[in-house]
Design a protein around this motif. Structure first.
Motif, short mmCIF file in Angstrom:
data_model
loop_
_atom_site.label_atom_id
_atom_site.label_comp_id
_atom_site.label_asym_id
_atom_site.label_seq_id
_atom_site.Cartn_x
_atom_site.Cartn_y
_atom_site.Cartn_z
N MET A 99 0.83 -1.21 0.00
CA MET A 99 0.00 0.00 0.00
C MET A 99 0.86 1.25 0.00
O MET A 99 0.54 2.25 -0.66
N ALA A 100 1.98 1.21 0.76
CA ALA A 100 2.88 2.36 0.78
C ALA A 100 3.51 2.58 -0.59
O ALA A 100 3.64 3.73 -1.05
N GLU A 101 3.90 1.48 -1.26
CA GLU A 101 4.49 1.62 -2.60
C GLU A 101 3.46 2.14 -3.60
O GLU A 101 3.79 2.95 -4.48
N LEU A 102 2.22 1.69 -3.49
CA LEU A 102 1.18 2.18 -4.39
C LEU A 102 0.92 3.67 -4.18
O LEU A 102 0.73 4.43 -5.14
N ALA A 103 0.90 4.09 -2.91
CA ALA A 103 0.69 5.50 -2.63
C ALA A 103 1.84 6.35 -3.18
O ALA A 103 1.63 7.44 -3.74
N LYS A 104 3.07 5.83 -3.02
CA LYS A 104 4.24 6.55 -3.54
C LYS A 104 4.19 6.63 -5.07
O LYS A 104 4.47 7.69 -5.67
N ALA A 105 3.84 5.52 -5.72
CA ALA A 105 3.76 5.51 -7.18
C ALA A 105 2.65 6.43 -7.69
O ALA A 105 2.82 7.12 -8.71
N GLU A 106 1.54 6.45 -6.97
CA GLU A 106 0.44 7.34 -7.37
C GLU A 106 0.86 8.80 -7.26
O GLU A 106 0.55 9.63 -8.13
N LYS A 107 1.60 9.11 -6.21
CA LYS A 107 2.08 10.48 -6.04
C LYS A 107 3.05 10.86 -7.14
O LYS A 107 2.98 11.97 -7.70
N GLU A 108 3.97 9.96 -7.49
CA GLU A 108 4.93 10.23 -8.56
C GLU A 108 4.23 10.38 -9.90
O GLU A 108 4.62 11.22 -10.72
N THR A 109 3.17 9.58 -10.11
CA THR A 109 2.41 9.69 -11.37
C THR A 109 1.73 11.05 -11.49
O THR A 109 1.72 11.67 -12.57
N LYS A 110 1.17 11.52 -10.38
CA LYS A 110 0.52 12.83 -10.40
C LYS A 110 1.54 13.94 -10.68
O LYS A 110 1.27 14.87 -11.46
N VAL A 111 2.71 13.84 -10.07
CA VAL A 111 3.76 14.85 -10.30
C VAL A 111 4.22 14.83 -11.76
O VAL A 111 4.40 15.88 -12.40
N LYS A 112 4.40 13.61 -12.29
CA LYS A 112 4.85 13.47 -13.68
C LYS A 112 3.81 14.04 -14.66
O LYS A 112 4.15 14.73 -15.62
N ALA A 113 2.52 13.71 -14.37
CA ALA A 113 1.46 14.23 -15.24
C ALA A 113 1.39 15.76 -15.18
O ALA A 113 1.17 16.43 -16.19
N PHE A 114 1.60 16.31 -14.00
CA PHE A 114 1.58 17.77 -13.85
C PHE A 114 2.72 18.41 -14.62
O PHE A 114 2.54 19.43 -15.31
N LEU A 115 3.93 17.82 -14.54
CA LEU A 115 5.08 18.37 -15.26
C LEU A 115 4.89 18.27 -16.77
O LEU A 115 5.31 19.17 -17.52
N GLU A 116 4.27 17.16 -17.25
CA GLU A 116 4.03 17.04 -18.68
C GLU A 116 3.04 18.10 -19.17
O GLU A 116 3.20 18.67 -20.26
N LYS A 117 2.02 18.37 -18.37
CA LYS A 117 1.07 19.42 -18.75
C LYS A 117 1.73 20.78 -18.75
O LYS A 117 1.44 21.63 -19.60
N GLU A 118 2.59 21.02 -17.79
CA GLU A 118 3.29 22.30 -17.73
C GLU A 118 4.22 22.48 -18.93
O GLU A 118 4.39 23.59 -19.44
N SER A 119 4.84 21.37 -19.34
CA SER A 119 5.78 21.49 -20.47
C SER A 119 5.07 21.74 -21.80
O SER A 119 5.68 22.24 -22.75
N THR A 120 3.81 21.38 -21.90
CA THR A 120 3.07 21.61 -23.15
C THR A 120 2.53 23.03 -23.29
O THR A 120 2.06 23.42 -24.35
N ILE A 121 2.58 23.80 -22.21
CA ILE A 121 2.10 25.18 -22.27
C ILE A 121 3.13 26.05 -23.00
O ILE A 121 4.31 26.07 -22.63
N VAL A 122 2.70 26.77 -24.06
CA VAL A 122 3.59 27.66 -24.82
C VAL A 122 3.02 29.07 -24.77
O VAL A 122 1.82 29.28 -24.60
#
Length: 294
Positions: A99-122
């Motif tokens: 459960m701890a690993e899943l929570a950590k992976a979910e958090k990293e996924t959210k951060v990665k998705a946020f950074l990808e959205k930020e990088s697409t902004i021009v």
């Protein structure tokens, strides 16, 4: 039915006698057998070893055990319970880590998705007629197709092969139960039993070979499966139920130790049958076998 009728095999009807005969020969159906006296445990034998007790003890429900046998049973049950508890705790800790690993992976996924959205902004809009916009759109569609192919389950790619999950263990019960009555059993509940032998001069081997081995501690009547008996808790003496009703219950005193008795201090012994139908014990054994369809 005549012999000719029993041996007639030319009929078009499958008779009851033929069915019964074929069932007995082929091994199908339920088979019943009445037990004899030789197949029934004696009243002074251990319920686990089925042998005459050397150091007998009795439970509050009236089942007699050899002290060594019942203590080994309790120790074995405690060992098995300890193993189950250890396996349950291991599964519980593994689930926490997962459960701890899943929570950590979910958090990293959210951060990665946020950074990808930020990088697409021009800051400037793209010209749809330029070559860069077409390349970007083609690249995004190709990336989406690759991601979709990656998520498809496959039985040939090791990373995508489905795995069988281990069965979930339930929390084990720490209570030890009596093997005969199924009720909770503790070592302090075991009461020593003092059988009075017929002859004190006989050794154990000679005593076991006799059919009537013990007598009542008060009336000196012979004890057996046909005689209902009881154990008095304070002294451990074995007396007949007739003695209990006529001599002990009026005063409620233990005739051996002269201590005051209660209803719980008089423990009736669970005895076997005598081979007769009136012994109050189920003497018919049944074996269920496959059923033959007519």
């Amino acid at each position: 039915m005549t012999r000719h009728g029993k041996n007639c095999t030319a009929g078009a009807v499958y008779t009851y006698y033929e069915k019964k005969k074929d069932t007995a020969v082929s091994g199908y159906g339920t088979q019943s057998l009445r037990l004899s006296k030789d197949a029934i445990k004696d009243f002074d034998c251990c319920c686990l070893s089925l042998q005459p007790c050397k150091d007998p003890v009795i439970t509050p429900d009236g089942y007699i055990y050899e002290k060594e046998a019942i203590l080994e049973y309790i120790l074995h049950q405690k060992t098995e319970i300890a193993k189950k508890i250890k396996a349950y705790e291991k599964q519980k800790n593994a689930k926490k880590v997962e459960m701890a690993e899943l929570a950590k992976a979910e958090k990293e996924t959210k951060v990665k998705a946020f950074l990808e959205k930020e990088s697409t902004i021009v800051s400037k809009p793209l010209n749809p007629f330029s070559s860069r916009a077409g390349e970007a759109q083609a690249g995004s569609s190709t990336k989406a197709i690759k991601q979709e192919e990656k998520d498809l389950p496959s039985f040939w790619i090791p990373s995508l092969t489905p795995e069988a999950k281990a069965s979930t263990l339930s929390k084990p019960d720490k209570t030890i139960y009596c093997p005969m009555s199924g009720k909770p059993l503790k070592m302090k509940d075991l009461i020593p039993v003092n059988f009075l032998p017929v002859d004190d001069k006989l050794d154990r081997v000679q005593l076991i070979t006799k059919q009537e081995r013990y007598i009542c501690a008060v009336t000196r009547d012979a004890l057996g499966n046909s005689v209902p008996c009881a154990v008095l808790r304070p002294s451990g003496a074995v007396v007949t139920m007739e003695c209990v009703e006529k001599l002990i219950k009026p005063d409620m005193l233990d005739p051996i130790s002269e201590m005051r008795l209660t209803e719980k201090d008089i423990i009736p012994i669970q005895r076997g049958g005598t081979g007769f139908a009136g012994s109050g014990v189920k003497l018919e054994a049944k074996e269920s076998r496959p059923v033959m369809q007519a």
